[in-house]
Design a protein around this motif. Structure first.
Motif, PDB file in Angstrom:
ATOM      1  N   TRP A  35     196.765   3.448  76.343  1.00 21.16           N
ATOM      2  CA  TRP A  35     197.480   2.569  77.275  1.00 21.16           C
ATOM      3  C   TRP A  35     196.552   1.416  77.638  1.00 21.16           C
ATOM      4  O   TRP A  35     195.374   1.639  77.945  1.00 21.16           O
ATOM      5  N   PHE A  36     197.093   0.242  77.589  1.00 24.31           N
ATOM      6  CA  PHE A  36     196.386  -0.963  78.001  1.00 24.31           C
ATOM      7  C   PHE A  36     197.260  -1.689  79.022  1.00 24.31           C
ATOM      8  O   PHE A  36     198.454  -1.397  79.159  1.00 24.31           O
ATOM      9  N   ARG A  37     196.670  -2.632  79.717  1.00 30.00           N
ATOM     10  CA  ARG A  37     197.454  -3.434  80.653  1.00 30.00           C
ATOM     11  C   ARG A  37     196.940  -4.868  80.672  1.00 30.00           C
ATOM     12  O   ARG A  37     195.782  -5.128  80.333  1.00 30.00           O
ATOM     13  N   GLN A  38     197.827  -5.751  81.056  1.00 31.55           N
ATOM     14  CA  GLN A  38     197.464  -7.157  81.156  1.00 31.55           C
ATOM     15  C   GLN A  38     198.080  -7.738  82.416  1.00 31.55           C
ATOM     16  O   GLN A  38     199.309  -7.794  82.548  1.00 31.55           O
ATOM     17  N   ALA A  39     197.203  -8.132  83.312  1.00 35.56           N
ATOM     18  CA  ALA A  39     197.635  -8.761  84.551  1.00 35.56           C
ATOM     19  C   ALA A  39     197.785 -10.264  84.332  1.00 35.56           C
ATOM     20  O   ALA A  39     197.172 -10.819  83.413  1.00 35.56           O
ATOM     21  N   PRO A  40     198.569 -10.927  85.161  1.00 36.30           N
ATOM     22  CA  PRO A  40     198.758 -12.372  85.008  1.00 36.30           C
ATOM     23  C   PRO A  40     197.432 -13.113  85.015  1.00 36.30           C
ATOM     24  O   PRO A  40     196.609 -12.925  85.913  1.00 36.30           O
ATOM     25  N   GLY A  41     197.216 -13.943  84.005  1.00 33.32           N
ATOM     26  CA  GLY A  41     196.009 -14.743  83.943  1.00 33.32           C
ATOM     27  C   GLY A  41     194.765 -14.004  83.506  1.00 33.32           C
ATOM     28  O   GLY A  41     193.674 -14.571  83.533  1.00 33.32           O
ATOM     29  N   LYS A  42     194.930 -12.747  83.123  1.00 26.93           N
ATOM     30  CA  LYS A  42     193.764 -11.949  82.713  1.00 26.93           C
ATOM     31  C   LYS A  42     193.942 -11.439  81.288  1.00 26.93           C
ATOM     32  O   LYS A  42     195.040 -11.435  80.736  1.00 26.93           O
ATOM     33  N   VAL A  47     193.171   1.073  79.631  1.00 29.58           N
ATOM     34  CA  VAL A  47     193.471   1.914  80.782  1.00 29.58           C
ATOM     35  C   VAL A  47     193.123   3.366  80.482  1.00 29.58           C
ATOM     36  O   VAL A  47     192.392   4.007  81.232  1.00 29.58           O
ATOM     37  N   ALA A  48     193.664   3.896  79.377  1.00 35.18           N
ATOM     38  CA  ALA A  48     193.445   5.306  79.043  1.00 35.18           C
ATOM     39  C   ALA A  48     193.698   5.535  77.564  1.00 35.18           C
ATOM     40  O   ALA A  48     194.464   4.807  76.935  1.00 35.18           O
ATOM     41  N   GLY A  49     193.051   6.552  77.024  1.00 32.89           N
ATOM     42  CA  GLY A  49     193.251   6.916  75.628  1.00 32.89           C
ATOM     43  C   GLY A  49     193.245   8.424  75.478  1.00 32.89           C
ATOM     44  O   GLY A  49     192.621   9.132  76.273  1.00 32.89           O
ATOM     45  N   ILE A  50     193.952   8.909  74.462  1.00 31.31           N
ATOM     46  CA  ILE A  50     194.048  10.348  74.238  1.00 31.31           C
ATOM     47  C   ILE A  50     193.986  10.619  72.746  1.00 31.31           C
ATOM     48  O   ILE A  50     194.579   9.906  71.936  1.00 31.31           O
ATOM     49  N   SER A  51     193.244  11.666  72.385  1.00 36.18           N
ATOM     50  CA  SER A  51     193.083  12.015  70.976  1.00 36.18           C
ATOM     51  C   SER A  51     194.348  12.665  70.432  1.00 36.18           C
ATOM     52  O   SER A  51     195.278  12.988  71.170  1.00 36.18           O
ATOM     53  N   TRP A  52     194.369  12.892  69.108  1.00 39.58           N
ATOM     54  CA  TRP A  52     195.576  13.433  68.484  1.00 39.58           C
ATOM     55  C   TRP A  52     195.919  14.811  69.034  1.00 39.58           C
ATOM     56  O   TRP A  52     197.084  15.165  69.164  1.00 39.58           O
ATOM     57  N   SER A  53     194.926  15.581  69.370  1.00 39.40           N
ATOM     58  CA  SER A  53     195.181  16.924  69.885  1.00 39.40           C
ATOM     59  C   SER A  53     195.436  16.934  71.381  1.00 39.40           C
ATOM     60  O   SER A  53     195.918  17.925  71.934  1.00 39.40           O
ATOM     61  N   GLY A  54     195.085  15.841  72.035  1.00 35.96           N
ATOM     62  CA  GLY A  54     195.159  15.804  73.488  1.00 35.96           C
ATOM     63  C   GLY A  54     193.929  16.377  74.155  1.00 35.96           C
ATOM     64  O   GLY A  54     193.849  16.391  75.389  1.00 35.96           O
ATOM     65  N   GLY A  55     192.976  16.819  73.357  1.00 36.28           N
ATOM     66  CA  GLY A  55     191.806  17.458  73.918  1.00 36.28           C
ATOM     67  C   GLY A  55     190.723  16.510  74.393  1.00 36.28           C
ATOM     68  O   GLY A  55     189.837  16.905  75.152  1.00 36.28           O
ATOM     69  N   THR A  56     190.799  15.261  73.965  1.00 35.46           N
ATOM     70  CA  THR A  56     189.817  14.253  74.394  1.00 35.46           C
ATOM     71  C   THR A  56     190.558  13.112  75.055  1.00 35.46           C
ATOM     72  O   THR A  56     191.481  12.543  74.473  1.00 35.46           O
ATOM     73  N   THR A  77     205.990  11.731  72.485  1.00 34.12           N
ATOM     74  CA  THR A  77     205.879  10.907  73.684  1.00 34.12           C
ATOM     75  C   THR A  77     204.510  11.062  74.324  1.00 34.12           C
ATOM     76  O   THR A  77     203.972  12.171  74.393  1.00 34.12           O
ATOM     77  N   VAL A  78     203.970   9.950  74.780  1.00 34.45           N
ATOM     78  CA  VAL A  78     202.749   9.957  75.569  1.00 34.45           C
ATOM     79  C   VAL A  78     203.082   9.435  76.956  1.00 34.45           C
ATOM     80  O   VAL A  78     203.939   8.555  77.112  1.00 34.45           O
ATOM     81  N   TYR A  79     202.452  10.004  77.956  1.00 30.91           N
ATOM     82  CA  TYR A  79     202.744   9.671  79.345  1.00 30.91           C
ATOM     83  C   TYR A  79     201.503   9.107  80.029  1.00 30.91           C
ATOM     84  O   TYR A  79     200.374   9.469  79.710  1.00 30.91           O
ATOM     85  N   LEU A  80     201.752   8.254  80.998  1.00 25.58           N
ATOM     86  CA  LEU A  80     200.695   7.787  81.887  1.00 25.58           C
ATOM     87  C   LEU A  80     201.188   7.990  83.308  1.00 25.58           C
ATOM     88  O   LEU A  80     202.092   7.282  83.764  1.00 25.58           O
ATOM     89  N   GLN A  81     200.623   8.971  83.969  1.00 22.39           N
ATOM     90  CA  GLN A  81     200.956   9.239  85.367  1.00 22.39           C
ATOM     91  C   GLN A  81     200.015   8.423  86.231  1.00 22.39           C
ATOM     92  O   GLN A  81     198.798   8.581  86.142  1.00 22.39           O
ATOM     93  N   MET A  82     200.576   7.587  87.065  1.00 23.46           N
ATOM     94  CA  MET A  82     199.782   6.692  87.899  1.00 23.46           C
ATOM     95  C   MET A  82     200.022   7.028  89.356  1.00 23.46           C
ATOM     96  O   MET A  82     201.143   6.904  89.850  1.00 23.46           O
ATOM     97  N   ASN A  83     198.973   7.464  90.034  1.00 21.68           N
ATOM     98  CA  ASN A  83     199.048   7.820  91.447  1.00 21.68           C
ATOM     99  C   ASN A  83     198.157   6.896  92.252  1.00 21.68           C
ATOM    100  O   ASN A  83     197.292   6.213  91.703  1.00 21.68           O
ATOM    101  N   SER A  84     198.379   6.887  93.536  1.00 20.15           N
ATOM    102  CA  SER A  84     197.568   6.066  94.456  1.00 20.15           C
ATOM    103  C   SER A  84     197.462   4.633  93.944  1.00 20.15           C
ATOM    104  O   SER A  84     196.367   4.055  93.882  1.00 20.15           O
ATOM    105  N   LEU A  85     198.586   4.079  93.609  1.00 20.25           N
ATOM    106  CA  LEU A  85     198.596   2.747  93.019  1.00 20.25           C
ATOM    107  C   LEU A  85     198.110   1.694  94.004  1.00 20.25           C
ATOM    108  O   LEU A  85     198.347   1.787  95.217  1.00 20.25           O
ATOM    109  N   LYS A  86     197.432   0.705  93.446  1.00 24.04           N
ATOM    110  CA  LYS A  86     196.887  -0.393  94.230  1.00 24.04           C
ATOM    111  C   LYS A  86     197.495  -1.707  93.723  1.00 24.04           C
ATOM    112  O   LYS A  86     197.990  -1.777  92.592  1.00 24.04           O
TER     113      LYS A  86
END
Length: 129
Positions: A35-42, A47-56, A77-86
């Protein structure tokens, strides 16, 4: 390979969202996902990465302890759970797939956008304070 990300939206600071990325067109289990992200002007950032097995799993320091990444190979499917968002989490979030087989899956490797072969269109996350 086609990647379809969804789950973005608007949320108040401190809230949560879960992004999903559905992969089609190739056996999902053989790929590493990110998962990557791009904010305006940046620039786009890791953000996060996961191996094929999910173990890394790797996270950017800015989201460590607040975000989790997981994958369901049965659902492609791959998920990104985002908590305590800022407010600084506001960005378009992209999922990406790496179908190569690196000898070593490191954070440096996972965090480099150039290592990913396929990208989704992105989903917007807006966090307001």
């Amino acid at each position: 390979v086609q990647l379809q990300a969804c789950g973005g939206g608007s949320v108040l600071a401190g809230g949560s969202l879960r992004l999903s990325c559905l992969a089609s067109g190739r056996p999902f289990v053989t790929g590493r996902m990110g998962w990557f992200r791009q904010a305006p002007g940046k620039e786009r950032e890791f953000v996060a990465g996961i191996s094929w097995s999910g173990g890394t799993i790797y996270f950017a320091d800015s989201v460590k302890g607040r975000f989790t990444i997981s994958k369901d190979n049965g659902r492609n499917t791959v998920y990104l759970q985002m908590n305590s968002l800022k407010s600084e989490d506001t960005a378009v979030y992209y999922c990406a797939a790496d179908i190569k087989s690196p000898a070593y899956y490191s954070k440096r490797y996972a965090s480099s956008a150039s290592n990913y072969d396929y990208w989704g269109h992105g989903t917007l996350v807006t966090v307001s304070s």
